[in-house]
Design a protein around this motif. Sequence first.
Motif, short mmCIF file in Angstrom:
data_model
loop_
_atom_site.label_atom_id
_atom_site.label_comp_id
_atom_site.label_asym_id
_atom_site.label_seq_id
_atom_site.Cartn_x
_atom_site.Cartn_y
_atom_site.Cartn_z
N SER A 1 0.81 -1.18 0.06
CA SER A 1 0.03 -0.11 0.06
C SER A 1 0.76 1.19 -0.08
O SER A 1 1.92 1.16 0.12
CB SER A 1 -0.94 -0.01 1.31
N GLU A 2 0.24 2.45 -0.11
CA GLU A 2 0.87 3.58 -0.44
C GLU A 2 1.55 4.06 0.94
O GLU A 2 2.49 4.72 1.30
CB GLU A 2 0.06 4.80 -0.82
N GLN B 1 6.95 0.37 -4.74
CA GLN B 1 6.03 1.12 -5.63
C GLN B 1 5.93 0.46 -6.82
O GLN B 1 4.78 0.58 -7.42
CB GLN B 1 6.81 2.69 -5.76
N ILE C 1 3.28 -2.12 -6.56
CA ILE C 1 1.71 -1.57 -6.20
C ILE C 1 1.32 -1.08 -7.76
O ILE C 1 0.15 -1.20 -8.17
CB ILE C 1 1.89 -0.37 -5.28
N ASN C 2 2.24 -0.55 -8.46
CA ASN C 2 2.05 0.19 -9.76
C ASN C 2 1.60 -1.29 -10.69
O ASN C 2 0.47 -1.30 -11.34
CB ASN C 2 2.91 0.64 -10.61
N SER D 1 2.95 2.06 3.12
CA SER D 1 4.16 1.39 3.17
C SER D 1 5.12 2.20 2.43
O SER D 1 6.49 2.09 3.20
CB SER D 1 4.26 -0.30 2.86
N VAL D 2 4.81 2.56 1.34
CA VAL D 2 5.95 3.21 0.45
C VAL D 2 6.37 4.53 1.38
O VAL D 2 7.42 4.97 1.31
CB VAL D 2 5.04 3.51 -0.91
N LYS D 3 5.16 5.16 1.83
CA LYS D 3 5.58 6.41 2.81
C LYS D 3 6.38 6.08 4.15
O LYS D 3 7.39 7.03 4.29
CB LYS D 3 4.23 7.09 3.22
N LYS E 1 9.70 5.84 2.80
CA LYS E 1 10.40 7.06 2.30
C LYS E 1 10.80 7.85 3.56
O LYS E 1 11.81 8.59 3.75
CB LYS E 1 9.26 7.86 1.44
N GLN F 1 11.73 0.98 -1.40
CA GLN F 1 10.69 1.75 -1.51
C GLN F 1 10.25 1.84 -2.99
O GLN F 1 9.08 1.77 -3.31
CB GLN F 1 11.00 3.42 -1.22
N SER G 1 -2.05 -2.45 -9.59
CA SER G 1 -3.14 -1.90 -9.89
C SER G 1 -3.25 -1.95 -11.39
O SER G 1 -4.69 -1.83 -11.84
CB SER G 1 -2.86 -0.30 -9.75
#
Length: 159
Positions: A81-82, A146, A149-150, A84-86, A89, A142, A153
């Motif tokens: 999920s975003e 990402q 995730i892309n 986790s990416v955040k 980061k 990261q 999606s």
Amino acid sequence: MKNASTLFLKLAVILMGIATLALCIFLVSKFGNFAGDLYPDIAYMKYLVFIVMYGSAVPFYFALYQAFNLLRYIDEKTAFSELSVKALKTIKCCAITISGLYALGLPLFHFIAKKIDPPIGIMPLIIIFTSLVIAVFAAILQRLLQEAINIKSENDLTI
């Protein structure tokens, strides 16, 4: 098994936090006072040591909190999920901040190491290098996360 491994990592994160807190409480003040005693003519010497060491503890604890959150996302099965990416980061930025603080304090530690035996001048270099390795590792994770995730999606849209 999966929860046991994340539980072990959560305990490791908590133990690292406790160990760092103990170091901050007991050793940093002694080291700052020692630096002040080495150079009594430089009144702000111990405060510079305090700024570097306590200043680096703040991003360290923030990174530990984000690592704990990342392990929680893994337990909740929302690792891709975003959030986790955040978190990755943020960990990367914290590691860069710690490296930057110790890089700025490197002349200070070298100045202190010139007067003592054995020299401790290598310790800040180890901290800088370790923090940079963590920052690069978090940046790679990261980017990979990402991309995953892309791809996920895109697959969800094509089905």
